[in-house]
Scaffold this active site. Structure first.
Site, PDB file in Angstrom:
ATOM      1  N   ARG A 120      55.420  36.303  51.883  1.00  0.00           N
ATOM      2  CA  ARG A 120      54.116  36.468  52.574  1.00  0.00           C
ATOM      3  C   ARG A 120      53.666  37.918  52.652  1.00  0.00           C
ATOM      4  NH1 ARG A 120      56.304  32.574  56.360  1.00  0.00           N
ATOM      5  NH2 ARG A 120      55.653  30.506  55.704  1.00  0.00           N
ATOM      6  N   LYS A 142      42.440  45.034  44.872  1.00  0.00           N
ATOM      7  CA  LYS A 142      42.211  43.755  44.193  1.00  0.00           C
ATOM      8  C   LYS A 142      43.429  43.469  43.324  1.00  0.00           C
ATOM      9  CE  LYS A 142      37.247  43.082  43.827  1.00  0.00           C
ATOM     10  NZ  LYS A 142      36.088  42.995  42.899  1.00  0.00           N
ATOM     11  N   GLU A 184      35.124  52.708  32.590  1.00  0.00           N
ATOM     12  CA  GLU A 184      35.065  52.545  34.051  1.00  0.00           C
ATOM     13  C   GLU A 184      34.630  53.859  34.710  1.00  0.00           C
ATOM     14  OE1 GLU A 184      35.316  49.561  35.278  1.00  0.00           O
ATOM     15  OE2 GLU A 184      36.943  48.408  34.375  1.00  0.00           O
ATOM     16  N   LYS A 226      35.244  55.282  44.169  1.00  0.00           N
ATOM     17  CA  LYS A 226      35.798  53.953  44.455  1.00  0.00           C
ATOM     18  C   LYS A 226      36.243  53.860  45.908  1.00  0.00           C
ATOM     19  CE  LYS A 226      38.162  49.980  43.016  1.00  0.00           C
ATOM     20  NZ  LYS A 226      38.743  49.195  41.950  1.00  0.00           N
ATOM     21  N   GLU A 236      34.486  42.740  49.412  1.00  0.00           N
ATOM     22  CA  GLU A 236      33.328  42.346  48.599  1.00  0.00           C
ATOM     23  C   GLU A 236      32.470  41.300  49.320  1.00  0.00           C
ATOM     24  OE1 GLU A 236      34.202  42.532  44.359  1.00  0.00           O
ATOM     25  OE2 GLU A 236      32.824  40.884  44.061  1.00  0.00           O
ATOM     26  N   ARG A 241      30.521  46.419  47.237  1.00  0.00           N
ATOM     27  CA  ARG A 241      31.645  46.478  46.304  1.00  0.00           C
ATOM     28  C   ARG A 241      31.341  45.735  45.003  1.00  0.00           C
ATOM     29  NH1 ARG A 241      38.195  46.197  47.168  1.00  0.00           N
ATOM     30  NH2 ARG A 241      38.621  46.514  44.957  1.00  0.00           N
ATOM     31  N   ASN A 245      31.244  45.867  39.748  1.00  0.00           N
ATOM     32  CA  ASN A 245      31.320  44.868  38.679  1.00  0.00           C
ATOM     33  C   ASN A 245      30.218  45.016  37.642  1.00  0.00           C
ATOM     34  OD1 ASN A 245      32.837  41.884  38.554  1.00  0.00           O
ATOM     35  ND2 ASN A 245      33.482  43.290  40.159  1.00  0.00           N
ATOM     36  N   HIS A 248      30.705  43.675  34.194  1.00  0.00           N
ATOM     37  CA  HIS A 248      31.907  42.845  34.185  1.00  0.00           C
ATOM     38  C   HIS A 248      31.592  41.357  34.000  1.00  0.00           C
ATOM     39  CE1 HIS A 248      33.708  46.531  35.515  1.00  0.00           C
ATOM     40  NE2 HIS A 248      34.896  45.998  35.666  1.00  0.00           N
ATOM     41  N   HIS A 252      33.723  40.049  31.223  1.00  0.00           N
ATOM     42  CA  HIS A 252      34.749  39.009  31.382  1.00  0.00           C
ATOM     43  C   HIS A 252      34.487  37.858  30.417  1.00  0.00           C
ATOM     44  CE1 HIS A 252      35.892  40.363  35.755  1.00  0.00           C
ATOM     45  NE2 HIS A 252      36.454  41.108  34.825  1.00  0.00           N
ATOM     46  N   HIS A 265      39.854  45.396  28.138  1.00  0.00           N
ATOM     47  CA  HIS A 265      38.975  45.178  29.299  1.00  0.00           C
ATOM     48  C   HIS A 265      37.871  46.247  29.357  1.00  0.00           C
ATOM     49  CE1 HIS A 265      37.670  44.247  33.350  1.00  0.00           C
ATOM     50  NE2 HIS A 265      37.844  45.520  33.682  1.00  0.00           N
TER      51      HIS A 265
HETATM   52  P1  NAD Z   1      47.033  47.427  30.304  1.00  0.00           P
HETATM   53  O1  NAD Z   1      47.726  47.376  31.594  1.00  0.00           O
HETATM   54  O2  NAD Z   1      47.155  46.275  29.395  1.00  0.00           O
HETATM   55  O3  NAD Z   1      47.464  48.770  29.554  1.00  0.00           O
HETATM   56  C1  NAD Z   1      46.956  49.017  28.273  1.00  0.00           C
HETATM   57  C2  NAD Z   1      48.086  49.227  27.250  1.00  0.00           C
HETATM   58  O4  NAD Z   1      48.599  50.553  27.420  1.00  0.00           O
HETATM   59  C3  NAD Z   1      49.268  48.293  27.413  1.00  0.00           C
HETATM   60  O5  NAD Z   1      49.752  47.956  26.137  1.00  0.00           O
HETATM   61  C4  NAD Z   1      50.302  49.150  28.119  1.00  0.00           C
HETATM   62  O6  NAD Z   1      51.614  48.750  27.834  1.00  0.00           O
HETATM   63  C5  NAD Z   1      50.012  50.510  27.549  1.00  0.00           C
HETATM   64  N1  NAD Z   1      50.363  51.662  28.372  1.00  0.00           N
HETATM   65  C6  NAD Z   1      50.274  51.784  29.714  1.00  0.00           C
HETATM   66  N2  NAD Z   1      50.544  53.043  30.083  1.00  0.00           N
HETATM   67  C7  NAD Z   1      50.826  53.722  28.943  1.00  0.00           C
HETATM   68  C8  NAD Z   1      51.154  55.082  28.676  1.00  0.00           C
HETATM   69  N3  NAD Z   1      51.193  56.002  29.642  1.00  0.00           N
HETATM   70  N4  NAD Z   1      51.401  55.432  27.392  1.00  0.00           N
HETATM   71  C9  NAD Z   1      51.299  54.518  26.390  1.00  0.00           C
HETATM   72  N5  NAD Z   1      50.970  53.231  26.576  1.00  0.00           N
HETATM   73  C10 NAD Z   1      50.723  52.845  27.854  1.00  0.00           C
HETATM   74  O7  NAD Z   1      45.448  47.631  30.514  1.00  0.00           O
HETATM   75  P2  NAD Z   1      44.562  48.569  31.453  1.00  0.00           P
HETATM   76  O8  NAD Z   1      43.387  48.925  30.637  1.00  0.00           O
HETATM   77  O9  NAD Z   1      45.363  49.623  32.098  1.00  0.00           O
HETATM   78  O10 NAD Z   1      44.118  47.549  32.589  1.00  0.00           O
HETATM   79  C11 NAD Z   1      43.284  46.449  32.309  1.00  0.00           C
HETATM   80  C12 NAD Z   1      43.481  45.415  33.403  1.00  0.00           C
HETATM   81  O11 NAD Z   1      43.072  45.966  34.644  1.00  0.00           O
HETATM   82  C13 NAD Z   1      42.664  44.158  33.177  1.00  0.00           C
HETATM   83  O12 NAD Z   1      43.479  43.034  33.405  1.00  0.00           O
HETATM   84  C14 NAD Z   1      41.586  44.235  34.235  1.00  0.00           C
HETATM   85  O13 NAD Z   1      41.171  42.975  34.671  1.00  0.00           O
HETATM   86  C15 NAD Z   1      42.294  44.996  35.324  1.00  0.00           C
HETATM   87  N6  NAD Z   1      41.401  45.715  36.249  1.00  0.00           N
HETATM   88  C16 NAD Z   1      41.593  45.544  37.571  1.00  0.00           C
HETATM   89  C17 NAD Z   1      40.810  46.233  38.476  1.00  0.00           C
HETATM   90  C18 NAD Z   1      41.093  46.097  39.948  1.00  0.00           C
HETATM   91  O14 NAD Z   1      40.287  46.582  40.750  1.00  0.00           O
HETATM   92  N7  NAD Z   1      42.191  45.523  40.337  1.00  0.00           N
HETATM   93  C19 NAD Z   1      39.816  47.103  38.030  1.00  0.00           C
HETATM   94  C20 NAD Z   1      39.645  47.275  36.650  1.00  0.00           C
HETATM   95  C21 NAD Z   1      40.459  46.558  35.759  1.00  0.00           C
HETATM   96  N1  GLY Z   2      37.001  46.747  39.772  1.00  0.00           N
HETATM   97  C1  GLY Z   2      36.164  46.100  40.736  1.00  0.00           C
HETATM   98  C2  GLY Z   2      36.606  46.283  42.138  1.00  0.00           C
HETATM   99  O1  GLY Z   2      37.604  46.882  42.409  1.00  0.00           O
HETATM  100  O2  GLY Z   2      35.948  45.822  43.028  1.00  0.00           O
END
Ligand code: NAD
Ligand code: GLY
Length: 363
Positions: A120, A142, A184, A226, A236, A241, A245, A248, A252, A265
């Site tokens: 939890r 998130k 972003e 942010k 949100e 917030r 998006n 997005h 998406h 992404h």
């Molecule tokens: P990812 O986590 O897939 O990383 C991209 C690639 O880079 C992967 O292959 C990873 O292994 C590699 N990598 C990571 N760090 C590295 C480094 N220092 N050196 C070499 N390779 C490295 O993708 P991302 O772009 O970091 O994140 C995308 C995700 O984030 C999506 O799922 C998206 O939905 C999510 N997201 C969430 C929020 C939120 O607010 N929670 C906001 C934006 C995006």
């Molecule tokens: N990336 C969108 C949010 O954090 O709200």
């Protein structure tokens, strides 16, 4: 080191931004409630940083449990999440055993959801290692996994205790991932920070060649933006917030419609922001010159601006599962100008169709 604070009363936390922070054993260990922690990372990040990071924690007297999951968006799913729970249970992790996400947004989102739900809720720390994760996904709480039919459909709001962004880790990122992170960064300029957008126009080349100072400032300014948005509307609920998006809803749809992992992404968000800008222009909200400025900056960041031609009906079907849908209506984030976004459900279908068709054929 730069520090940004996310102000959320008892859930407030710091974001530390600087070079070689992974080696700073005290910075990390002082946020741990017990001398045991579980690091979740992926198969690409593990060989690069896991030994050194775990070693620093061991030096601080912390026993480390290591969990390595396969890299990539296609593994941000229920099955991989289950394997993390299996491992937490096998190692008898307790309520005070922190979960540390070491990696990009996939690791941060999945580990955060595991931390929100295991027993939890257990302490959670974000160590983002991609530009995208350092400027966006590690901040704001998130957490989620994907469903085969929709992005991030299963998740929770769950804030970390701290975010530690080691900018030295960006040196090993593939160039395509730098671009994805810049999408972003550009988003913050577009939705609420026109001065930052102008700064990005002047500094985009320095950013793509990973100039330390330029990256440090861009990460700090993104996190400040942010943090302010999240402090104003953590869950949100007010529409503030939701502006994060921008692009997005279309993005998406591109990610799901082309298969997870095909478009990054950030790339899908870039093409999605161009579609949103064109919908805004078709509705008479923005001029051609502003759309051109947006397309030009994204191209200079080596981002795709032509969207895949999935067909208008398929886009609408995919977007129907967006989390912003209310009363069956898709709500879109549009632009009144560069630096001014808003949310609305009142978008004529022909403006959406025209922007989708135009964006599938023109950069
Ligand atoms: P990812 O986590 O897939 O990383 C991209 C690639 O880079 C992967 O292959 C990873 O292994 C590699 N990598 C990571 N760090 C590295 C480094 N220092 N050196 C070499 N390779 C490295 O993708 P991302 O772009 O970091 O994140 C995308 C995700 O984030 C999506 O799922 C998206 O939905 C999510 N997201 C969430 C929020 C939120 O607010 N929670 C906001 C934006 C995006
Ligand atoms: N990336 C969108 C949010 O954090 O709200």
């Amino acid at each position: 080191m730069r520090t940004v604070k996310v102000e959320l009363a008892e859930r407030s936390y710091p974001i530390f931004i600087g070079s070689n922070l992974l080696a700073d054993k005290d910075l990390i260990s002082r946020h741990l409630p017990q001398h045991r922690a579980a690091i979740v990372t992926d198969s690409v990040v593990a060989p690069l940083y896991l030994d050194a990071f775990a070693g620093a924690l061991n030096d601080a007297g912390v026993e480390v449990i290591r969990m390595v999951i396969p890299a990539g968006e296609q593994h941000k799913d229920w099955q991989t999440l289950g394997s993390v729970f299996d491992s937490l249970i096998a190692h008898r992790c307790e309520r005070k055993t922190a979960l540390i996400a070491l990696g990009g947004g996939v690791i941060g989102d999945l580990t955060g959801f595991a931390a929100a739900t295991y027993l939890r809720g257990v302490p959670f720390i974000q160590i983002p290692t991609t530009l995208l994760a350092q400027v966006d996904s590690s901040v704001g709480g998130k957490t989620a996994v994907n469903h085969p039919r929709g992005k991030n459909l299963i998740g929770a709001f769950y804030q970390p205790l701290a975010v530690i962004a080691d900018t030295a880790t960006l040196a090993t990122l593939p160039q395509r991932e730098i671009g994805a992170g810049l999408a972003e960064v550009i988003k913050y300029g577009l939705i609420r920070d026109p001065a930052f957008f102008s700064w990005l126009e002047a500094n985009i080349d320095a950013l793509t060649r990973r100039d330390d100072d330029a990256l440090g400032y861009a990460i700090q300014r993104s996190c400040e933006n942010k943090a302010e948005v999240v402090a104003a509307d953590e869950r949100e609920e007010t529409g503030i917030r939701a502006q994060l998006n921008l692009g997005h809803t279309f993005g998406h749809a591109i990610e799901v419609g082309t298969g997870y992992g095909s478009w990054l992404h950030g790339e899908a968000v870039a093409a999605g922001m161009v579609i949103a800008a064109r919908v805004s222009r078709h509705m008479g909200l923005m001029g051609d010159d502003e759309v051109t400025r947006i397309v030009t900056l994204l191209k200079r960041a080596h981002l795709p601006v032509v969207a895949p031609d999935l067909g208008v009906d398929h886009y609408l079907d995919l977007m129907g599962l967006d989390k912003k849908v209310e009363g069956g209506k898709i709500r879109f984030i549009l632009l009144r100008a560069i630096g001014s976004a808003f949310i609305t459900a009142e978008v004529p279908q022909d403006a959406i169709a025209a922007a989708l068709v135009e964006s599938a054929h023109h950069g």
